[in-house]
Write an enzyme that holds these catalytic residues in place. Structure first.
Site, PDB file in Angstrom:
ATOM      1  N   ASP A  13      70.536 -69.865 -19.651  1.00 43.10           N
ATOM      2  CA  ASP A  13      70.499 -71.343 -19.640  1.00 43.10           C
ATOM      3  C   ASP A  13      71.854 -72.061 -19.616  1.00 43.10           C
ATOM      4  O   ASP A  13      72.757 -71.709 -20.383  1.00 43.10           O
ATOM      5  CB  ASP A  13      69.835 -71.878 -20.919  1.00 43.10           C
ATOM      6  CG  ASP A  13      68.590 -71.146 -21.298  1.00 43.10           C
ATOM      7  OD1 ASP A  13      68.168 -70.240 -20.581  1.00 43.10           O
ATOM      8  OD2 ASP A  13      68.033 -71.492 -22.357  1.00 43.10           O
TER       9      ASP A  13
ATOM     10  N   GLU B 166      60.341 -74.656 -23.989  1.00 40.00           N
ATOM     11  CA  GLU B 166      61.769 -74.453 -24.263  1.00 40.00           C
ATOM     12  C   GLU B 166      62.592 -75.576 -23.612  1.00 40.00           C
ATOM     13  O   GLU B 166      62.114 -76.282 -22.725  1.00 40.00           O
ATOM     14  CB  GLU B 166      62.222 -73.100 -23.691  1.00 40.00           C
ATOM     15  CG  GLU B 166      61.464 -71.916 -24.284  1.00 40.00           C
ATOM     16  CD  GLU B 166      61.950 -70.560 -23.778  1.00 40.00           C
ATOM     17  OE1 GLU B 166      62.135 -69.663 -24.608  1.00 40.00           O
ATOM     18  OE2 GLU B 166      62.148 -70.385 -22.561  1.00 40.00           O
TER      19      GLU B 166
HETATM   20  C1  FRU Z   1      65.347 -70.273 -22.502  1.00 39.73           C
HETATM   21  C2  FRU Z   1      65.698 -69.599 -23.803  1.00 39.73           C
HETATM   22  C3  FRU Z   1      65.904 -70.625 -24.906  1.00 39.73           C
HETATM   23  C4  FRU Z   1      66.807 -69.918 -25.870  1.00 39.73           C
HETATM   24  C5  FRU Z   1      67.673 -69.099 -24.961  1.00 39.73           C
HETATM   25  C6  FRU Z   1      68.085 -67.764 -25.527  1.00 39.73           C
HETATM   26  O1  FRU Z   1      65.663 -69.549 -21.382  1.00 39.73           O
HETATM   27  O2  FRU Z   1      64.691 -68.677 -24.152  1.00 39.73           O
HETATM   28  O3  FRU Z   1      64.719 -71.117 -25.473  1.00 39.73           O
HETATM   29  O4  FRU Z   1      67.539 -70.797 -26.646  1.00 39.73           O
HETATM   30  O5  FRU Z   1      66.934 -68.901 -23.758  1.00 39.73           O
HETATM   31  O6  FRU Z   1      69.027 -67.159 -24.715  1.00 39.73           O
END
Ligand code: FRU
Length: 494
Positions: free
Chosen positions: A24, A203
């Protein structure tokens, strides 16, 4: 050993880390002439692992300079996703002398197989434009007694109520919290029950206001990413809601499901904070991958890249509003028009082929539909590797087929079709940006987007256009190629 930074599949126009794993985008913020891109990063491997925040900066959103890792895991856990803001008025008390950056992120603490992990929200701040960071000694600033999924804080300044608002992913809902100082948080409301797609964990929310391009209306937009669920063959995707936000509660205007992207490879996207008022844009970018196969894509030294940064706006139509996305205008200075085309493509005649042989390409097509059943665009990467975009007049569908685009066998779902339905096919505008390992398709000035990774041996050799059963008029169209060579960085000796 000096290795050239120019590796197979490495994009020219998209951010990818020099090496190792990225997911992300985090902490997107503009400050003192620089766009900051932080991101989920694991510096030890090309698969996901204990998360850090990697860091890159850019002056034009296209060429990025990778900097040192910004945040390392600590005693409260790994550093999961989150946001960053400029604390202009020293609401935190961290900036007695001059404004600086605050990062608000999730600490994720693993507690062995027997216990659920703990997710809490923490702060870090920087006095030197994000080059070095100090974690706040009172961390964490927000936790929850029962919620296990409690993450990805996106913080905005809500001018009307003069408060910071945090949108937080809380399982199958988004929770809103407010604060005057980023340190003490108060629960405001929870959104998402019985509305939207719940096929996976929610998310990476984002909340912002957008103006309509074609009316005087404006609305609040809530973006919510939906995690991968192995029961469905689609992987991770992004939805959005249109509505109002009063500083406490988000209310959706209708219950329809809105996909932000019809391709498989745009996830966890969020927008930049603190873009100056004179600029006024809402700029968004996503992680150009999919949780289903992100750790299997065939790049060797690094894994994952971001989408192009996109300017967002709204389009008002009969049923409500659509989020429009277009690559940022800064991209244009990387292209010059090479081939201008104005032609009628007729199924009775030969396929029209345009030689391109470029490392990246921007293709714009305006189509006036005359009689064809189908219009085909074939992006030939090499002699036998190609991606096809087809418009089917009977079904009013646009489909992208990457099953012959190069390396595809690393995942069962990579080759499956991607597509969407249009309201009308009478006049269609297409913009297709092709880079070493991606195709981004924007339809009708960005009212639909379809983002798709590809792994061919090279980006583009030629482009061909054809129809079946009739004619399509191609007006005012162009193929653009690099105007300047992008700086190729040499990797340091390691
Ligand atoms: C989304 C996610 C988020 C989390 C991160 C962990 O892709 O699962 O919810 O903070 O990636 O790397």
């Amino acid at each position: 050993m000096k290795t050239n930074y120019l590796q197979k599949y490495r994009p020219y126009l998209h951010y990818a880390p020099r090496e190792h794993w990225m997911n992300d985008p985090n902490g997107l913020v503009y400050f003192k002439g620089e766009y900051h891109l932080f991101y989920q990063y694991y510096p030890e491997d090309t698969v996901w692992g204990p998360m850090h925040w990697g860091h890159a900066v850019s002056k034009d959103l296209i060429q990025w300079e990778e900097l040192d890792i910004a945040l390392y895991p600590d005693e409260l856990g790994m550093i999961f996703s989150g946001s960053a803001i400029v604390d202009w008025n020293n609401t935190t008390g961290f900036f007695a002398d001059e404004p600086g950056l605050v990062a608000i992120f999730t600490n994720h603490l693993e507690r062995g197989e027997e216990n659920e992990p703990i997710q809490t929200q923490s702060l870090a701040y920087s006095h030197d434009q994000g080059r070095t960071w100090k974690k706040y000694e009172g961390n964490p600033v927000l936790g929850h007694d029962t919620k296990v999924d409690f993450r990805d804080p996106k913080v905005i300044w809500h001018e009307e109520t003069k408060k910071w608002i945090m949108a937080l992913a809380t399982g199958q809902t988004i929770s809103f919290y407010s604060s005057f100082n980023l340190i003490e948080w108060q629960f405001e409301s929870e959104f998402g029950e019985n509305i939207g797609i719940h096929d996976g964990v929610w998310e990476c929310p984002d909340l912002f206001q957008l103006k309509a391009e074609n009316s005087n209306e404006q609305r609040w937009v809530l973006i919510v990413s939906v995690g991968d669920n192995p029961e469905f063959d689609i992987g991770s995707q992004t939805q959005y809601f249109i509505g109002s936000f009063d500083g406490s509660t988000f209310t959706a205007e209708n219950v329809s499901v809105n996909w932000l992207d019809f391709g498989k490879d745009n996830y966890a996207g969020v927008s930049f904070s603190d873009i100056p008022k004179e600029d006024g844009r809402r700029i968004y970018l996503g992680w150009m991958s999919n949780w289903r196969y992100a750790d299997q894509v065939p790049t060797e030294v690094w894994r994952s890249q971001m989408t192009l940064p996109r300017e967002l706006s709204l389009w008002e139509n009969e049923d409500g509003f659509t989020v429009v996305q277009q690559p940022v205008k800064e991209l244009e200075s990387y292209f010059s028009k090479k081939i201008a085309t104005h032609d009628t493509i007729d199924s009775e005649e030969e396929v029209k082929t345009y030689q391109v042989s470029e490392s990246y390409v921007d293709l714009i097509l305006n189509l006036e539909w005359i009689s064809a059943e189908q219009f085909n665009i074939v992006l030939h990467h090499t002699e036998d590797q190609f991606t096809t975009i087809k418009i089917d007049a009977l079904k009013k569908k646009v489909k992208l087929d990457r099953s012959q685009s190069g390396k595809v066998d690393f995942s069962d779902i990579f080759s499956s079709e991607q597509g969407l339905e249009l309201e009308s096919i009478e006049n269609i505008n297409l913009r297709i940006v092709i880079d070493s390992s991606s195709v981004e398709l924007f339809i009708n000035e960005g009212r639909y987007a379809l983002t798709s990774l590809i792994y061919p041996d090279q980006a583009c050799e030629s482009i061909s256009l054809s129809t079946s059963q009739g004619k399509v008029k191609v007006t005012n169209s162009s193929i653009s190629a690099p105007v300047q060579s992008i700086e190729v960085q040499e990797e340091e000796e390691r």
